[in-house]
Motif scaffolding. Structure first.
Motif, PDB file in Angstrom:
ATOM      1  N   GLN A 244     112.052  18.221   3.882  1.00  0.00           N
ATOM      2  CA  GLN A 244     111.319  19.098   4.801  1.00  0.00           C
ATOM      3  C   GLN A 244     111.339  20.528   4.304  1.00  0.00           C
ATOM      4  O   GLN A 244     112.311  20.949   3.682  1.00  0.00           O
ATOM      5  CB  GLN A 244     111.967  19.050   6.181  1.00  0.00           C
ATOM      6  N   ASN A 245     110.284  21.221   4.657  1.00  0.00           N
ATOM      7  CA  ASN A 245     110.194  22.624   4.298  1.00  0.00           C
ATOM      8  C   ASN A 245     110.913  23.435   5.385  1.00  0.00           C
ATOM      9  O   ASN A 245     110.480  23.455   6.519  1.00  0.00           O
ATOM     10  CB  ASN A 245     108.695  22.969   4.248  1.00  0.00           C
ATOM     11  N   THR A 246     112.014  24.089   5.029  1.00  0.00           N
ATOM     12  CA  THR A 246     112.744  24.845   6.059  1.00  0.00           C
ATOM     13  C   THR A 246     112.611  26.353   5.850  1.00  0.00           C
ATOM     14  O   THR A 246     113.312  27.140   6.475  1.00  0.00           O
ATOM     15  CB  THR A 246     114.251  24.494   6.083  1.00  0.00           C
ATOM     16  N   LEU A 247     111.713  26.718   4.946  1.00  0.00           N
ATOM     17  CA  LEU A 247     111.526  28.138   4.650  1.00  0.00           C
ATOM     18  C   LEU A 247     110.970  28.861   5.873  1.00  0.00           C
ATOM     19  O   LEU A 247     110.043  28.364   6.512  1.00  0.00           O
ATOM     20  CB  LEU A 247     110.514  28.246   3.508  1.00  0.00           C
ATOM     21  N   GLN A 248     111.554  29.995   6.210  1.00  0.00           N
ATOM     22  CA  GLN A 248     111.014  30.742   7.349  1.00  0.00           C
ATOM     23  C   GLN A 248     111.154  32.238   7.147  1.00  0.00           C
ATOM     24  O   GLN A 248     111.984  32.707   6.363  1.00  0.00           O
ATOM     25  CB  GLN A 248     111.698  30.305   8.642  1.00  0.00           C
ATOM     26  N   SER A 249     110.343  32.948   7.889  1.00  0.00           N
ATOM     27  CA  SER A 249     110.359  34.388   7.777  1.00  0.00           C
ATOM     28  C   SER A 249     110.471  34.961   9.184  1.00  0.00           C
ATOM     29  O   SER A 249     109.814  34.478  10.116  1.00  0.00           O
ATOM     30  CB  SER A 249     109.044  34.798   7.109  1.00  0.00           C
ATOM     31  N   ILE A 250     111.329  35.974   9.330  1.00  0.00           N
ATOM     32  CA  ILE A 250     111.565  36.546  10.665  1.00  0.00           C
ATOM     33  C   ILE A 250     111.309  38.051  10.618  1.00  0.00           C
ATOM     34  O   ILE A 250     111.786  38.744   9.711  1.00  0.00           O
ATOM     35  CB  ILE A 250     113.040  36.326  11.111  1.00  0.00           C
ATOM     36  N   ARG A 251     110.575  38.505  11.603  1.00  0.00           N
ATOM     37  CA  ARG A 251     110.336  39.936  11.736  1.00  0.00           C
ATOM     38  C   ARG A 251     110.368  40.284  13.216  1.00  0.00           C
ATOM     39  O   ARG A 251     109.731  39.605  14.021  1.00  0.00           O
ATOM     40  CB  ARG A 251     108.968  40.261  11.127  1.00  0.00           C
ATOM     41  N   LYS A 252     111.120  41.314  13.555  1.00  0.00           N
ATOM     42  CA  LYS A 252     111.243  41.745  14.960  1.00  0.00           C
ATOM     43  C   LYS A 252     111.561  40.563  15.882  1.00  0.00           C
ATOM     44  O   LYS A 252     110.911  40.358  16.911  1.00  0.00           O
ATOM     45  CB  LYS A 252     109.951  42.433  15.436  1.00  0.00           C
ATOM     46  N   HIS A 253     112.523  39.752  15.463  1.00  0.00           N
ATOM     47  CA  HIS A 253     113.022  38.618  16.262  1.00  0.00           C
ATOM     48  C   HIS A 253     111.979  37.517  16.486  1.00  0.00           C
ATOM     49  O   HIS A 253     112.128  36.698  17.377  1.00  0.00           O
ATOM     50  CB  HIS A 253     113.583  39.106  17.613  1.00  0.00           C
ATOM     51  N   LYS A 254     110.917  37.537  15.681  1.00  0.00           N
ATOM     52  CA  LYS A 254     109.892  36.486  15.814  1.00  0.00           C
ATOM     53  C   LYS A 254     109.578  35.887  14.445  1.00  0.00           C
ATOM     54  O   LYS A 254     109.688  36.582  13.427  1.00  0.00           O
ATOM     55  CB  LYS A 254     108.587  37.071  16.376  1.00  0.00           C
ATOM     56  N   PHE A 255     109.128  34.619  14.449  1.00  0.00           N
ATOM     57  CA  PHE A 255     108.731  34.009  13.181  1.00  0.00           C
ATOM     58  C   PHE A 255     107.472  34.684  12.652  1.00  0.00           C
ATOM     59  O   PHE A 255     106.578  35.037  13.426  1.00  0.00           O
ATOM     60  CB  PHE A 255     108.446  32.512  13.369  1.00  0.00           C
ATOM     61  N   SER A 256     107.427  34.874  11.343  1.00  0.00           N
ATOM     62  CA  SER A 256     106.182  35.388  10.766  1.00  0.00           C
ATOM     63  C   SER A 256     105.852  34.568   9.520  1.00  0.00           C
ATOM     64  O   SER A 256     106.615  33.690   9.125  1.00  0.00           O
ATOM     65  CB  SER A 256     106.317  36.875  10.446  1.00  0.00           C
ATOM     66  N   ASN A 257     104.716  34.875   8.910  1.00  0.00           N
ATOM     67  CA  ASN A 257     104.280  34.125   7.737  1.00  0.00           C
ATOM     68  C   ASN A 257     105.057  34.616   6.499  1.00  0.00           C
ATOM     69  O   ASN A 257     105.125  35.810   6.249  1.00  0.00           O
ATOM     70  CB  ASN A 257     102.766  34.381   7.573  1.00  0.00           C
ATOM     71  N   VAL A 258     105.616  33.658   5.745  1.00  0.00           N
ATOM     72  CA  VAL A 258     106.434  34.001   4.580  1.00  0.00           C
ATOM     73  C   VAL A 258     105.678  34.890   3.582  1.00  0.00           C
ATOM     74  O   VAL A 258     106.253  35.769   2.936  1.00  0.00           O
ATOM     75  CB  VAL A 258     106.923  32.698   3.882  1.00  0.00           C
ATOM     76  N   LEU A 259     104.363  34.657   3.483  1.00  0.00           N
ATOM     77  CA  LEU A 259     103.587  35.389   2.476  1.00  0.00           C
ATOM     78  C   LEU A 259     102.979  36.690   3.010  1.00  0.00           C
ATOM     79  O   LEU A 259     102.340  37.429   2.282  1.00  0.00           O
ATOM     80  CB  LEU A 259     102.452  34.499   1.946  1.00  0.00           C
ATOM     81  N   PHE A 260     103.198  36.926   4.298  1.00  0.00           N
ATOM     82  CA  PHE A 260     102.592  38.108   4.908  1.00  0.00           C
ATOM     83  C   PHE A 260     103.573  39.271   4.841  1.00  0.00           C
ATOM     84  O   PHE A 260     104.722  39.153   5.253  1.00  0.00           O
ATOM     85  CB  PHE A 260     102.231  37.774   6.370  1.00  0.00           C
ATOM     86  N   LYS A 261     103.154  40.376   4.294  1.00  0.00           N
ATOM     87  CA  LYS A 261     103.986  41.576   4.176  1.00  0.00           C
ATOM     88  C   LYS A 261     105.365  41.332   3.559  1.00  0.00           C
ATOM     89  O   LYS A 261     106.393  41.617   4.190  1.00  0.00           O
ATOM     90  CB  LYS A 261     104.158  42.219   5.553  1.00  0.00           C
ATOM     91  N   PRO A 262     105.422  40.764   2.370  1.00  0.00           N
ATOM     92  CA  PRO A 262     106.739  40.583   1.743  1.00  0.00           C
ATOM     93  C   PRO A 262     107.422  41.939   1.577  1.00  0.00           C
ATOM     94  O   PRO A 262     106.765  42.948   1.317  1.00  0.00           O
ATOM     95  CB  PRO A 262     106.408  39.957   0.386  1.00  0.00           C
ATOM     96  N   GLY A 263     108.722  41.964   1.742  1.00  0.00           N
ATOM     97  CA  GLY A 263     109.457  43.228   1.679  1.00  0.00           C
ATOM     98  C   GLY A 263     109.657  43.818   3.059  1.00  0.00           C
ATOM     99  O   GLY A 263     110.428  44.758   3.233  1.00  0.00           O
ATOM    100  N   HIS A 264     108.952  43.257   4.059  1.00  0.00           N
ATOM    101  CA  HIS A 264     109.079  43.781   5.420  1.00  0.00           C
ATOM    102  C   HIS A 264     109.619  42.753   6.396  1.00  0.00           C
ATOM    103  O   HIS A 264     109.687  43.003   7.590  1.00  0.00           O
ATOM    104  CB  HIS A 264     107.727  44.294   5.926  1.00  0.00           C
ATOM    105  N   SER A 265     109.924  41.558   5.900  1.00  0.00           N
ATOM    106  CA  SER A 265     110.509  40.568   6.813  1.00  0.00           C
ATOM    107  C   SER A 265     111.577  39.777   6.063  1.00  0.00           C
ATOM    108  O   SER A 265     111.581  39.714   4.828  1.00  0.00           O
ATOM    109  CB  SER A 265     109.432  39.644   7.372  1.00  0.00           C
ATOM    110  N   ASP A 266     112.473  39.191   6.841  1.00  0.00           N
ATOM    111  CA  ASP A 266     113.551  38.414   6.249  1.00  0.00           C
ATOM    112  C   ASP A 266     113.020  37.020   5.904  1.00  0.00           C
ATOM    113  O   ASP A 266     112.229  36.454   6.668  1.00  0.00           O
ATOM    114  CB  ASP A 266     114.694  38.297   7.276  1.00  0.00           C
ATOM    115  N   ILE A 267     113.431  36.493   4.770  1.00  0.00           N
ATOM    116  CA  ILE A 267     113.032  35.133   4.409  1.00  0.00           C
ATOM    117  C   ILE A 267     114.310  34.313   4.255  1.00  0.00           C
ATOM    118  O   ILE A 267     115.220  34.710   3.517  1.00  0.00           O
ATOM    119  CB  ILE A 267     112.237  35.094   3.084  1.00  0.00           C
ATOM    120  N   THR A 268     114.381  33.200   4.965  1.00  0.00           N
ATOM    121  CA  THR A 268     115.575  32.353   4.846  1.00  0.00           C
ATOM    122  C   THR A 268     115.153  30.894   4.751  1.00  0.00           C
ATOM    123  O   THR A 268     113.998  30.550   5.009  1.00  0.00           O
ATOM    124  CB  THR A 268     116.489  32.470   6.091  1.00  0.00           C
TER     125      THR A 268
END
Ligand SMILES: C[S@@+](CC[C@H](N)C(=O)[O-])C[C@H]1O[C@@H](n2cnc3c(N)ncnc32)[C@H](O)[C@@H]1O
Length: 354
Positions: A244-268
């Motif tokens: 399964q793909n467990t890659l996720q991106s979090i910004r301001k306590h919400k999920f966001s798109n991993v490829l959207f605004k890299p450098g501005h959100s956490d990727i785990t």
């Protein structure tokens, strides 16, 4: 974003782990390198920031482990990825109450981000603590490695297996050169060999390969085997999930798109604890069963500790403490999502919390 676009104009594509590495840890552009992401005003919150009971209980656990190791005259505690330094600060506060342990203690912090290192230096002013640049620098022990949400912040590779052919996930520019997109390219033989060796390839679908985490586990195991000690780690993760793909991106306590605004959100990505267990075992360590944060903290007495503390508290303080405690251990919150693994040098048994 510009940095990644420029790289992609030149290189056409980069593997997912390189993309994550640049997005999170590039000296200028990386997410962790330019901001303090923790807390209500940041993007996410971690257990030490939820309640100082977390650090207090971990400190008691460390002292018990040190006692079991025969109270060595020198004990080195290494925290991996100490974030804003809260856990280390809380640990030190409790350690001070155990004089013999405290006298034997040195703490080393391994932190990649200069920005966070500065924040840690302000929060923790103790002669006991120093910062190291590389894990290879550690040259004595016994060592207690502590990690909270460290491994899930390390770059992973993803592969896709279809009809016995392996493809690796890359990041490319869209045709209008404005957006980022994923593209699967045929995987190198050496990469296929690595995942085959790890037995990650059984069926079709996504395969996550935590390449950086496994490098760390190898070095950590070597150090523990050489100097004695153990690794206690807490992370978002799973025991059963496969392909399964467990890659996720979090910004301001919400999920966001991993490829959207890299450098501005956490990727785990979530930790495959069964794989961690296997690797640590293979590296000749004694690995305890994988447990949950809820079970671990309850077994080492967090509820009893909270009850004792509550006796001297006002109603408002009590409500605050128990609200925070609930966040830490509630199975619907951090209690079950977070798993705990402990690996130690073979020999004397120690399984507090498991
Ligand atoms: C998700 S944060 C967790 C912070 C902290 N442990 C906590 O629980 O609040 C991940 C931490 O690991 C650090 N980190 C990530 N990769 C690293 C590496 N290769 N070497 C050292 N530190 C790293 C980050 O800068 C950050 O401090």
């Amino acid at each position: 974003m510009n940095k990644i676009i420029n790289i992609l104009k030149e290189k056409k594509s980069i593997p997912l782990d390189q993309f994550i590495n640049i997005s999170l840890y590039d000296k200028k552009f990386g997410y962790y390198m330019k901001k303090n992401p923790f807390g209500r005003d940041g993007d996410f919150i971690t257990s030490p920031l939820v309640s100082n009971l977390f650090g207090e209980m971990l400190a008691v656990w460390c002292v018990a482990f040190w006692e079991k190791m025969g109270k060595p005259k020198k004990i080195l505690l290494v925290e991996l990825g100490p974030g804003d330094g809260t856990l280390c600060k809380d640990l030190l506060q409790t350690f001070k109450q155990f004089k013999n342990f405290y006298d034997s203690l040195e703490i080393q912090l391994l932190e990649i981000s200069s920005k966070l290192k500065n924040i840690q230096k302000i929060k923790i002013s103790s002669k006991k603590v120093r910062w190291i640049k590389k894990i290879d620098q550690i040259n004595y022990g016994p060592i207690i490695f502590l990690a909270n949400e460290f491994f899930d912040a390390l770059p992973v590779k993803q592969l896709y297996k279809k009809k016995k052919i392996f493809f690796e996930k890359h990041v490319v520019l869209s045709s209008d050169k404005k957006k980022l997109e994923f593209l699967y390219k045929k995987a190198d033989n050496s990469l296929i060999k690595s995942i085959r060796n790890l037995n990650l390839t059984s069926s079709n679908g996504i395969i996550e390969y935590p390449i950086e985490a496994l490098k760390f586990l190898k070095i950590i195991s070597k150090k523990i085997n050489k100097f004695d000690g153990g690794l206690l780690t807490f992370d978002y993760g799973y025991k059963m999930k496969k392909n399964q793909n467990t890659l996720q991106s979090i910004r301001k306590h919400k999920f966001s798109n991993v490829l959207f605004k890299p450098g501005h959100s956490d990727i785990t990505s979530l930790i495959n604890f069964v794989l961690f267990h296997k690797i640590l075992n293979k590296n000749n360590l004694d690995v305890k069963k994988i447990t949950t944060q809820n079970e671990f903290l309850k077994k080492i007495g967090i509820l009893e500790r909270a009850n004792i503390l509550s006796k001297k508290m006002t109603f408002k303080e009590k409500a605050n403490m128990f609200y925070r405690l609930k966040r830490l251990i509630d199975p619907k919150e951090m209690g079950n999502l977070f798993k705990v693994i402990f690996a130690k040098k073979k020999g004397k048994d120690f399984s507090l919390g498991f």
